[in-house]
Design a protein around this motif. Sequence first.
Motif, mmCIF file in Angstrom:
data_model
loop_
_atom_site.group_PDB
_atom_site.id
_atom_site.type_symbol
_atom_site.label_atom_id
_atom_site.label_comp_id
_atom_site.label_asym_id
_atom_site.label_seq_id
_atom_site.Cartn_x
_atom_site.Cartn_y
_atom_site.Cartn_z
ATOM 1 N N ALA A 120 -4.676 17.012 10.758
ATOM 2 C CA ALA A 120 -5.705 15.710 11.044
ATOM 3 C C ALA A 120 -4.322 14.467 12.293
ATOM 4 N N CYS A 121 -3.506 14.508 11.460
ATOM 5 C CA CYS A 121 -2.863 13.578 11.776
ATOM 6 C C CYS A 121 -2.222 13.626 13.016
ATOM 7 N N GLU A 122 -1.868 14.927 13.331
ATOM 8 C CA GLU A 122 -1.626 15.193 14.604
ATOM 9 C C GLU A 122 -2.364 15.197 15.996
ATOM 10 N N MET A 123 -3.392 15.094 15.536
ATOM 11 C CA MET A 123 -4.699 14.694 16.517
ATOM 12 C C MET A 123 -4.307 13.565 16.909
ATOM 13 N N GLN A 124 -4.774 12.339 16.137
ATOM 14 C CA GLN A 124 -4.395 11.403 16.653
ATOM 15 C C GLN A 124 -3.486 9.974 16.114
ATOM 16 N N ALA A 125 -2.889 9.480 16.321
ATOM 17 C CA ALA A 125 -1.612 9.067 16.455
ATOM 18 C C ALA A 125 -2.719 7.248 15.549
ATOM 19 N N SER A 126 -2.081 7.275 14.192
ATOM 20 C CA SER A 126 -2.681 6.509 12.852
ATOM 21 C C SER A 126 -2.009 6.824 11.706
ATOM 22 N N THR A 127 -2.584 5.662 10.593
ATOM 23 C CA THR A 127 -1.354 4.397 9.879
ATOM 24 C C THR A 127 -1.977 4.352 8.477
ATOM 25 N N MET A 128 -1.062 3.184 7.755
ATOM 26 C CA MET A 128 -1.792 2.812 6.889
ATOM 27 C C MET A 128 -1.601 1.693 6.709
ATOM 28 N N ALA A 129 -1.326 0.930 5.873
ATOM 29 C CA ALA A 129 -0.794 -0.599 5.465
ATOM 30 C C ALA A 129 -0.936 -1.310 4.368
ATOM 31 N N ALA A 130 -0.537 -2.061 3.704
ATOM 32 C CA ALA A 130 -0.255 -2.592 2.021
ATOM 33 C C ALA A 130 -0.995 -3.539 2.111
ATOM 34 N N ILE A 131 -1.871 -4.382 1.628
ATOM 35 C CA ILE A 131 -2.264 -5.454 1.799
ATOM 36 C C ILE A 131 -1.606 -6.072 0.356
ATOM 37 N N LEU A 132 -1.242 -6.856 0.023
ATOM 38 C CA LEU A 132 -0.683 -7.608 -1.200
ATOM 39 C C LEU A 132 -1.527 -9.439 -1.289
ATOM 40 N N GLY A 133 -1.300 -9.650 -2.398
ATOM 41 C CA GLY A 133 -2.497 -10.596 -2.488
ATOM 42 C C GLY A 133 -3.284 -11.326 -1.687
ATOM 43 N N LYS A 178 -2.465 -11.485 7.186
ATOM 44 C CA LYS A 178 -1.273 -12.945 7.207
ATOM 45 C C LYS A 178 -1.499 -13.722 7.654
ATOM 46 N N ASP A 179 -2.679 -14.126 8.576
ATOM 47 C CA ASP A 179 -2.978 -15.546 8.701
ATOM 48 C C ASP A 179 -3.878 -16.086 8.028
ATOM 49 N N LYS A 180 -4.614 -14.973 7.161
ATOM 50 C CA LYS A 180 -5.160 -15.735 6.199
ATOM 51 C C LYS A 180 -5.178 -15.884 4.845
ATOM 52 N N GLY A 181 -3.866 -15.375 4.428
ATOM 53 C CA GLY A 181 -2.727 -15.727 3.676
ATOM 54 C C GLY A 181 -2.232 -14.556 2.339
ATOM 55 N N ALA A 182 -2.256 -12.970 2.921
ATOM 56 C CA ALA A 182 -1.517 -12.564 2.583
ATOM 57 C C ALA A 182 -0.378 -12.629 2.414
ATOM 58 N N LYS A 183 0.322 -11.978 0.968
ATOM 59 C CA LYS A 183 1.844 -11.901 0.848
ATOM 60 C C LYS A 183 2.700 -11.202 1.380
#
Length: 296
Positions: A120-133, A178-183
């Motif tokens: 499934a990953c190879e079918m479409q470029a995609s990713t994840m991100a960790a949001i802190l704070g 980030k603009d909304k204040g994520a650490k």
Amino acid sequence: MKAYVFPGQGAQFTGMGKDLYDHFEVARDLFHQANEILGFDISKIMFEGTADELKETKVTQPAVFLHSVILAKVMGEDFAPDMVAGHSLGELSALTAIGALSFEDGLRIVSERALAMQDACEMQASTMAAILGLQDDVIEKVCSDTSGVVVAANYNCPGQLVISGEIPAVEAACATLKDKGAKRALVLPVGGAFHSPLMEPARERLAKAIDATEFEKPLCPIYQNVTNLATTATDDIVTNLIYQLTAPVKWTQSIQEMIKDGATEFIEVGPGKALQGMIGKIDRSVPVSQAEAPGI
């Protein structure tokens, strides 16, 4: 009441499981069985492989599963859960440890899950991100307002939520957060958008493997990622397991529900201590520890 928790992908490390293999005949038997089921020497990679080798999709998920399940097996009567939960992949480890799945069936499903997710990953470029704070509802709102596919994927603990989706959408959401204040809003080094709608092809493939497998009534309730509620009903377990790939991991909510239902102690079964750290941030009043094999 004792609550046992099982880690997911990312907990692997070189040398994992070697101490179990060296000290317990049942562990040796299960590792040899795993090598035959998978068709390659996963025990050698776990014991001697490099970090890069352990990161290979076909290796990572089975390796974490094997470490967790074999540790639970060698614990014998010391493994006495009143309730369990597993983080993503860890849900399959938990189900196998409490008898809902046989060792062979659990490992086969884990292997198929890993390969399906990779495809499934190879079918479409995609990713994840960790949001802190940031508060969860702020992150959810930004995801819903962002063009493209980006969703809340892992509710790990208060102040730590992972988002998942198309690369441009994830990057755009990170900038807004980030603009909304994520650490921190940190794109993760992963190959795909796990626990998002982009895993639908993997969900369909995994559903076939799960539907062809016999599940037994578990020896205690499991709190599943999709619902964060306790169940021992095999029909519910199967449904939730299939939809887990495209639904968020409600880890914070699961731990809170377990505490509400009487958990007085959490024990992490498997490699690493990531879940102990998360649980400490969810509720620091409940003790957490690492499961240990007897005599080691």
